[in-house]
Enzyme design. Sequence first.
Site, short mmCIF file in Angstrom:
data_model
loop_
_atom_site.label_atom_id
_atom_site.label_comp_id
_atom_site.label_asym_id
_atom_site.label_seq_id
_atom_site.Cartn_x
_atom_site.Cartn_y
_atom_site.Cartn_z
N PRO A 41 39.72 42.33 32.73
CA PRO A 41 40.39 43.17 31.71
C PRO A 41 39.55 43.30 30.44
CG PRO A 41 41.59 41.10 32.06
CD PRO A 41 40.52 41.15 33.09
N GLU A 62 41.48 31.87 34.29
CA GLU A 62 41.37 32.33 32.91
C GLU A 62 40.06 33.09 32.67
OE1 GLU A 62 43.98 32.09 30.76
OE2 GLU A 62 44.88 31.41 32.64
N ARG A 75 34.73 57.52 48.25
CA ARG A 75 35.11 58.91 48.54
C ARG A 75 34.11 59.92 48.00
NH1 ARG A 75 37.47 61.58 44.62
NH2 ARG A 75 38.84 62.90 45.86
N ASP A 123 38.24 67.63 41.92
CA ASP A 123 39.12 66.55 41.45
C ASP A 123 39.46 66.69 39.99
OD1 ASP A 123 38.85 65.33 43.88
OD2 ASP A 123 37.35 63.89 43.20
N1 ADE Z 1 41.40 41.55 36.40
C1 ADE Z 1 42.60 41.33 35.82
N2 ADE Z 1 43.03 42.43 35.19
C2 ADE Z 1 42.08 43.39 35.37
C3 ADE Z 1 41.92 44.75 34.94
N3 ADE Z 1 42.84 45.35 34.19
N4 ADE Z 1 40.81 45.41 35.32
C4 ADE Z 1 39.88 44.79 36.06
N5 ADE Z 1 39.95 43.52 36.48
C5 ADE Z 1 41.05 42.82 36.14
#
Ligand code: ADE
Length: 250
Positions: A91, A118, A156, A171
């Site tokens: 994230p 974590e 794809r 697309d």
């Molecule tokens: N791992 C946990 N959340 C994630 C996200 N939003 N994007 C990529 N990998 C992740």
Amino acid sequence: MRIDILTLFPGMFDILGGTGIFQRAAEQGLVDIGIHNIRDYSHDKHHVVDDYPYGGGAGMLLKPEPIFEAVEAVRQAVQPPSDTPVILLTPQGCPFRQADAQRLAQHSHLILLCGHYEGVDERVRQHLVTEEISIGDYVLTGGELAAMVVTDAVVRLIPGVLGSEDSPQDDSHSDGLLEYPQYTRPADYRGWPVPEILLSGNHAQIARWRRQQALARTLQRRPDLLQTAELDAKDIQYIEELKSRPDEAE
Ligand code: ADE
């Protein structure tokens, strides 16, 4: 193209091999996806892959040794050596966009590393990973679903993977705009008619209508995309018109 995915949960990827387009692409030799269990690269007898963070704090971190060794092993298996991107799904990564899918589709080999717990030891980020990707501003339990999203979006685009009837050129996002509305038969369904222009056979007018619809939809739903979309003078004029009568924007 070869895609190697490093994960603690290889079973989650069973779905990739057994579904329509992926299965066909693999059978045709267009893509070869390898799933590797990071735990197999741990040397201790309990196959430990995580440990407590130095300095204290909640949660566990993925240790560097099994990850480095897993990446080195899959790199060595590919000949000749290439400038393979090593992508950490996290994230904290840069947001994944269609342009990233197009860029990654140019490579012959990708390595996707699924983060967990974590996070990972910082030395993995600094000395092994070449880019970090997030699929959105939310936190998943691990990088596996994100790796599947990236794999799907990239595969794809490999020439030959989609039938010619579903060309990736049309697309949403491929020209920086959302896609225009589409209709199929019947021409009238429950009193909801297909826009007359689509039945007119006038290809120039249809193209213009579709462009305007794409602009209107993008302005309404994702105005941020208009900052980077490829727009000509007519497009800009049309957007200004829409802004001056926002209730008709779609
Ligand atoms: N791992 C946990 N959340 C994630 C996200 N939003 N994007 C990529 N990998 C992740």
